[in-house]
Design a protein around this motif. Structure first.
Motif, PDB file in Angstrom:
ATOM      1  N   GLY A 244       0.709  -1.057  -0.069  1.00 53.52           N
ATOM      2  CA  GLY A 244      -0.036   0.011  -0.029  1.00 53.52           C
ATOM      3  C   GLY A 244       1.004   1.537   0.167  1.00 53.52           C
ATOM      4  O   GLY A 244       0.509   2.170  -0.517  1.00 53.52           O
ATOM      5  N   LYS A 245       1.813   1.310   0.814  1.00 55.30           N
ATOM      6  CA  LYS A 245       2.811   2.377   0.900  1.00 55.30           C
ATOM      7  C   LYS A 245       3.224   2.550  -0.490  1.00 55.30           C
ATOM      8  O   LYS A 245       3.701   3.759  -1.146  1.00 55.30           O
ATOM      9  CB  LYS A 245       3.876   2.018   1.928  1.00 55.30           C
ATOM     10  N   TRP A 246       3.855   1.444  -1.342  1.00 53.16           N
ATOM     11  CA  TRP A 246       4.500   1.510  -2.652  1.00 53.16           C
ATOM     12  C   TRP A 246       3.465   2.231  -3.621  1.00 53.16           C
ATOM     13  O   TRP A 246       3.705   2.981  -4.407  1.00 53.16           O
ATOM     14  CB  TRP A 246       4.709   0.086  -3.245  1.00 53.16           C
ATOM     15  N   SER A 247       2.111   1.773  -3.808  1.00 49.99           N
ATOM     16  CA  SER A 247       0.982   2.360  -4.275  1.00 49.99           C
ATOM     17  C   SER A 247       0.978   3.758  -4.045  1.00 49.99           C
ATOM     18  O   SER A 247       0.554   4.508  -4.928  1.00 49.99           O
ATOM     19  CB  SER A 247      -0.432   1.716  -4.370  1.00 49.99           C
ATOM     20  N   ASN A 248       0.902   4.217  -2.818  1.00 52.39           N
ATOM     21  CA  ASN A 248       0.823   5.792  -2.464  1.00 52.39           C
ATOM     22  C   ASN A 248       2.204   6.408  -3.219  1.00 52.39           C
ATOM     23  O   ASN A 248       1.767   7.474  -3.722  1.00 52.39           O
ATOM     24  CB  ASN A 248       0.969   6.123  -1.141  1.00 52.39           C
ATOM     25  N   ALA A 249       3.308   6.120  -3.199  1.00 54.68           N
ATOM     26  CA  ALA A 249       4.506   6.446  -3.655  1.00 54.68           C
ATOM     27  C   ALA A 249       4.761   6.475  -5.226  1.00 54.68           C
ATOM     28  O   ALA A 249       5.311   7.059  -5.936  1.00 54.68           O
ATOM     29  CB  ALA A 249       5.745   6.021  -3.033  1.00 54.68           C
ATOM     30  N   ASN A 250       3.912   5.552  -5.827  1.00 61.00           N
ATOM     31  CA  ASN A 250       4.098   5.111  -7.318  1.00 61.00           C
ATOM     32  C   ASN A 250       2.760   4.998  -7.865  1.00 61.00           C
ATOM     33  O   ASN A 250       2.374   4.130  -8.305  1.00 61.00           O
ATOM     34  CB  ASN A 250       4.920   3.718  -7.408  1.00 61.00           C
ATOM     35  N   ALA A 251       1.917   6.193  -8.005  1.00 61.48           N
ATOM     36  CA  ALA A 251       0.792   6.065  -8.579  1.00 61.48           C
ATOM     37  C   ALA A 251       0.585   5.887  -9.781  1.00 61.48           C
ATOM     38  O   ALA A 251      -0.383   5.086 -10.255  1.00 61.48           O
ATOM     39  CB  ALA A 251       0.006   7.487  -8.207  1.00 61.48           C
ATOM     40  N   GLN A 252       1.569   6.306 -10.740  1.00 63.80           N
ATOM     41  CA  GLN A 252       1.619   6.223 -12.139  1.00 63.80           C
ATOM     42  C   GLN A 252       1.670   4.621 -12.348  1.00 63.80           C
ATOM     43  O   GLN A 252       0.914   4.112 -13.085  1.00 63.80           O
ATOM     44  CB  GLN A 252       2.492   6.953 -12.823  1.00 63.80           C
ATOM     45  N   ALA A 253       2.545   4.142 -11.846  1.00 66.40           N
ATOM     46  CA  ALA A 253       3.022   2.581 -12.070  1.00 66.40           C
ATOM     47  C   ALA A 253       1.892   1.554 -11.683  1.00 66.40           C
ATOM     48  O   ALA A 253       1.543   0.638 -12.115  1.00 66.40           O
ATOM     49  CB  ALA A 253       4.340   2.156 -11.416  1.00 66.40           C
ATOM     50  N   TRP A 254       1.205   2.082 -10.330  1.00 67.18           N
ATOM     51  CA  TRP A 254       0.093   1.198 -10.031  1.00 67.18           C
ATOM     52  C   TRP A 254      -1.139   1.415 -10.794  1.00 67.18           C
ATOM     53  O   TRP A 254      -1.868   0.400 -11.195  1.00 67.18           O
ATOM     54  CB  TRP A 254      -0.385   1.872  -8.654  1.00 67.18           C
ATOM     55  N   GLY A 255      -1.420   2.516 -11.135  1.00 70.08           N
ATOM     56  CA  GLY A 255      -2.638   2.864 -12.249  1.00 70.08           C
ATOM     57  C   GLY A 255      -2.140   2.066 -13.360  1.00 70.08           C
ATOM     58  O   GLY A 255      -3.136   1.481 -14.017  1.00 70.08           O
ATOM     59  N   GLU A 256      -1.231   2.227 -13.846  1.00 70.06           N
ATOM     60  CA  GLU A 256      -0.801   1.439 -15.362  1.00 70.06           C
ATOM     61  C   GLU A 256      -1.105  -0.260 -15.173  1.00 70.06           C
ATOM     62  O   GLU A 256      -1.837  -0.777 -16.005  1.00 70.06           O
ATOM     63  CB  GLU A 256       0.551   1.484 -15.697  1.00 70.06           C
ATOM     64  N   HIS A 257      -0.565  -0.507 -13.960  1.00 72.50           N
ATOM     65  CA  HIS A 257      -0.883  -2.154 -13.731  1.00 72.50           C
ATOM     66  C   HIS A 257      -2.362  -2.160 -13.371  1.00 72.50           C
ATOM     67  O   HIS A 257      -2.862  -3.214 -14.304  1.00 72.50           O
ATOM     68  CB  HIS A 257      -0.072  -2.637 -12.547  1.00 72.50           C
ATOM     69  N   TYR A 258      -3.001  -1.820 -12.572  1.00 73.12           N
ATOM     70  CA  TYR A 258      -4.319  -2.109 -12.167  1.00 73.12           C
ATOM     71  C   TYR A 258      -5.386  -1.697 -12.916  1.00 73.12           C
ATOM     72  O   TYR A 258      -6.302  -2.484 -13.593  1.00 73.12           O
ATOM     73  CB  TYR A 258      -4.591  -1.625 -10.722  1.00 73.12           C
ATOM     74  N   TYR A 259      -5.465  -0.353 -13.263  1.00 75.31           N
ATOM     75  CA  TYR A 259      -6.657   0.245 -14.038  1.00 75.31           C
ATOM     76  C   TYR A 259      -6.243   0.012 -15.625  1.00 75.31           C
ATOM     77  O   TYR A 259      -7.280  -0.204 -16.348  1.00 75.31           O
ATOM     78  CB  TYR A 259      -6.485   1.861 -13.713  1.00 75.31           C
ATOM     79  N   ARG A 260      -5.090   0.229 -15.839  1.00 74.54           N
ATOM     80  CA  ARG A 260      -5.035  -0.006 -17.511  1.00 74.54           C
ATOM     81  C   ARG A 260      -4.921  -1.420 -17.935  1.00 74.54           C
ATOM     82  O   ARG A 260      -5.698  -1.726 -18.799  1.00 74.54           O
ATOM     83  CB  ARG A 260      -3.687   0.785 -18.125  1.00 74.54           C
ATOM     84  N   ARG A 261      -3.815  -2.114 -17.399  1.00 72.87           N
ATOM     85  CA  ARG A 261      -3.754  -3.465 -17.905  1.00 72.87           C
ATOM     86  C   ARG A 261      -4.678  -4.365 -17.639  1.00 72.87           C
ATOM     87  O   ARG A 261      -5.189  -5.279 -18.261  1.00 72.87           O
ATOM     88  CB  ARG A 261      -2.170  -3.864 -17.724  1.00 72.87           C
TER      89      ARG A 261
END
Length: 327
Positions: A244-261
């Motif tokens: 969760g801390k990683w997702s807070n700090a890496n919003a773009q990478a998290w969004g690409e993984h979860y929402y886009r792909r």
């Protein structure tokens, strides 16, 4: 499974479970240990994968996916789950039904994840316009208390609307068919229905400030009393908080993984979702109790639970140390 043991809710039993869980902190997790954790929208699975934390888990982790708290409750009652990721209302409804599933961890966002979504011709411009409308009602889900709070914000109660009792899996189709005027939804369904049928959120500014978006992990008490399972839960929660801390700090990478792909959303939709989310916040049992008490009291006032419940009896602090160490 012994149903009488499962239904035991006394403070002594929960205290004993918590003590056994603390002893597990000094035991190594056997690689053969299997932990079954209920997921929703495959959020946990993808959060652990995208952050790299899944690789740090040295035991068998199963993450079956569910659509909403009521289905999870039935599975955990049947002994098919060890712990579960649920919204803010399911633990309260479980206690109201005579089953105390102790909350072992809490995470929240300051801005609610739920949205009140209407079909294109519903004509709801402010919360007060909900009066007389056909509104989805999912008892036992976090959507339940969110709707109650929305109505309270307009000086209304559940009696002022036409409640349409639905399962979570039925909400999208009900709105498409105009079987309801307003449904309580989460992303990506809000964005998808906006594109598909012109659905839109209720534009009242209060709609975004009603409640923080709080979720819990709750457990079967028997699982907390199992040394290897409790140690596996500790390791899982540590990985989840770090993810969760990683997702807070890496919003773009998290969004690409979860929402886009994974969710196959276009870039505009993914960006809109992420811009509406506030960061994940991880809480101890003591920090989480005041909000949980507010939810309990809200449901009591609405007649949705039969008696006043005390929030402190819903939590165990067994895993507070691992939350604070990793948040």
């Amino acid at each position: 499974m012994d149903k009488r043991k499962f239904l035991q809710t006394g403070a002594a039993f929960l205290a004993w479970s918590a003590t056994m869980g603390m002893r597990a902190a000094h035991a190594a997790v056997d690689a053969k240990t299997k932990l079954v954790v209920a997921d929703q929208s495959e959020f946990i699975r993808h959060l652990l994968d995208a952050s790299g934390q899944r690789k740090q888990i040295g035991f068998q982790l199963d993450l079956p996916n569910f659509a909403g708290g009521p289905a999870i409750f039935e599975a955990i009652r049947a002994g098919a789950l060890d712990i579960a990721y649920v919204g803010d209302t399911p633990p309260i409804q479980a206690r109201a039904a005579g089953v105390n599933l102790p909350i072992i961890a809490t995470f929240t966002r300051e801005v609610a994840q739920y949205r009140l979504v209407q079909h294109a011709s519903a004509g709801v411009e402010r919360l007060a316009d909900l009066r007389g409308k056909r509104v989805s009602y999912v008892e036992g889900s976090g959507r339940q208390v969110f709707l109650i709070e929305a109505l309270h914000g307009a000086g209304l109660t559940l009696k002022d609307v036409q409640l349409v009792h639905l399962r979570v899996s039925e909400l999208n189709d009900a709105l498409r068919a105009k079987a309801v005027d307003v449904a309580t939804l989460i992303e990506p369904h809000v964005t998808r229905l906006a594109k598909q049928i012109g659905a839109r959120v209720v534009p009242d500014p209060q709609e975004r400030t009603l409640l923080p978006s709080t979720s819990y992990f709750y457990a079967r008490p028997e699982v907390l009393a199992d040394v290897q399972k409790a140690k596996a839960i500790e390791a899982f929660l540590a990985a989840f908080v770090r993810a969760g801390k990683w997702s807070n700090a890496n919003a773009q990478a998290w969004g690409e993984h979860y929402y886009r792909r994974f969710q196959k959303l276009d870039a505009e939709s993914a960006s809109a979702i992420q811009s509406s989310l506030s960061p994940l916040i991880f809480q101890t049992a003591g920090e989480a109790q005041p909000h949980h008490q507010r939810l309990m009291d809200t449901l009591l006032a609405a007649g949705s639970v039969p008696r006043r419940l005390d929030a402190k009896d819903s939590f165990v602090s067994t895993f507070d140390a691992v939350v604070t160490a990793n948040r």
